[in-house]
Design an enzyme around this catalytic site. Sequence first.
Site, PDB file in Angstrom:
ATOM      1  N   ASP A  39       0.833  -1.203   0.000  1.00  0.00           N
ATOM      2  CA  ASP A  39       0.000   0.000   0.000  1.00  0.00           C
ATOM      3  C   ASP A  39       0.868   1.253   0.000  1.00  0.00           C
ATOM      4  OD1 ASP A  39       0.893  -0.137   2.610  1.00  0.00           O
ATOM      5  OD2 ASP A  39      -1.093  -0.172   3.526  1.00  0.00           O
ATOM      6  N   SER A  40       2.181   1.057   0.032  1.00  0.00           N
ATOM      7  CA  SER A  40       3.127   2.155  -0.191  1.00  0.00           C
ATOM      8  C   SER A  40       2.920   2.772  -1.564  1.00  0.00           C
ATOM      9  CB  SER A  40       4.570   1.651  -0.059  1.00  0.00           C
ATOM     10  OG  SER A  40       4.760   0.456  -0.810  1.00  0.00           O
ATOM     11  N   LYS A  84      -1.326  -9.472   2.713  1.00  0.00           N
ATOM     12  CA  LYS A  84      -0.588  -9.048   3.908  1.00  0.00           C
ATOM     13  C   LYS A  84      -1.422  -8.053   4.694  1.00  0.00           C
ATOM     14  CE  LYS A  84       3.003  -6.118   3.774  1.00  0.00           C
ATOM     15  NZ  LYS A  84       2.541  -5.049   4.729  1.00  0.00           N
ATOM     16  N   GLU A  96      -1.419  -5.698   8.593  1.00  0.00           N
ATOM     17  CA  GLU A  96      -0.596  -5.193   9.684  1.00  0.00           C
ATOM     18  C   GLU A  96      -1.247  -5.447  11.035  1.00  0.00           C
ATOM     19  OE1 GLU A  96       1.068  -1.387   7.050  1.00  0.00           O
ATOM     20  OE2 GLU A  96       0.148  -1.056   9.011  1.00  0.00           O
ATOM     21  N   GLU A 154       9.284  -4.693  10.687  1.00  0.00           N
ATOM     22  CA  GLU A 154       9.690  -3.363  10.211  1.00  0.00           C
ATOM     23  C   GLU A 154      10.107  -2.466  11.367  1.00  0.00           C
ATOM     24  OE1 GLU A 154       8.219   0.450   7.500  1.00  0.00           O
ATOM     25  OE2 GLU A 154       6.976  -1.361   7.594  1.00  0.00           O
TER      26      GLU A 154
END
Length: 275
Positions: free
Chosen positions: A44-45, A113, A115, A182
Amino acid sequence: MKNTVSTLQKMKDNGEKISMLTAYDYSTAKLFDEAGIDTMLVGDSLGMVMLGYDSTIPVTMEDMIHHGAAVVRGAKNALIVVDMPFLSYHTSVYDAVVNAGRIMKETGCTAVKLEGGKNVCPQIKAIVEAQIPVCAHIGLTPQSVNAFGGFRVQGKSEKAAQELIEAALAVEEAGAFMVVLEGIPEKLAAIITKKLHIPTIGIGASPECDGQVLVYQDMLAMYGNFVPKFVKQFAQVGDVMKGAVADYMKEVKEGTFPAKEHTYAISDDIIEKLY
């Protein structure tokens, strides 16, 4: 040969490092795949590096599906993971499964993915039970940047470090096949990697992880003037692109491009009849 979840697990078991880069379009995915990258993340970057947002928060399901499908079409061998965007899995377990299913069905990716740690374990478990592989993501989670008060290294206190270890074990227990770590200290990444059976992928989490991921625009010096501490620029592609555009503009304005070798011919006899 197409990489699978089992392929990455065997790599960890054999002590072979896993390579991962972000990708957001067909052409880039094709190049990375031909280079032999093990896995690609449609992150989503893309909200920041492709769409120009200030964060990942505005990214939609439609954005992820659009870019994810393009990457899948370009990759023949790499395993493709697509991010679930903000609020696509937070509202309920039902929403998480439906949206994960949409992403897999409409992109053709191998995995999704999301978070979070213990708080998203019910979602991970349900998605996995729906036969959709899940990559977890703990530590500095960009979708939570507002709650964190900015992009800050996580797990530096004893309490925070213990919570991250517990989060890693929890997402593994919930069924995640891999976890991104991260923005955490090296020694903590080493502990988590040793405790987990599943592979760990680091970004700002040291070489102690089983593999690494970077945003390719960062790695190729194509995005902005700020270079995070954890990024190594492997090529100055941004400068090469700007130079090529400058050369193109110069030749267009001078009239030296297109040259004869770039043009198509027609018989003079035909041309004479047109006058």
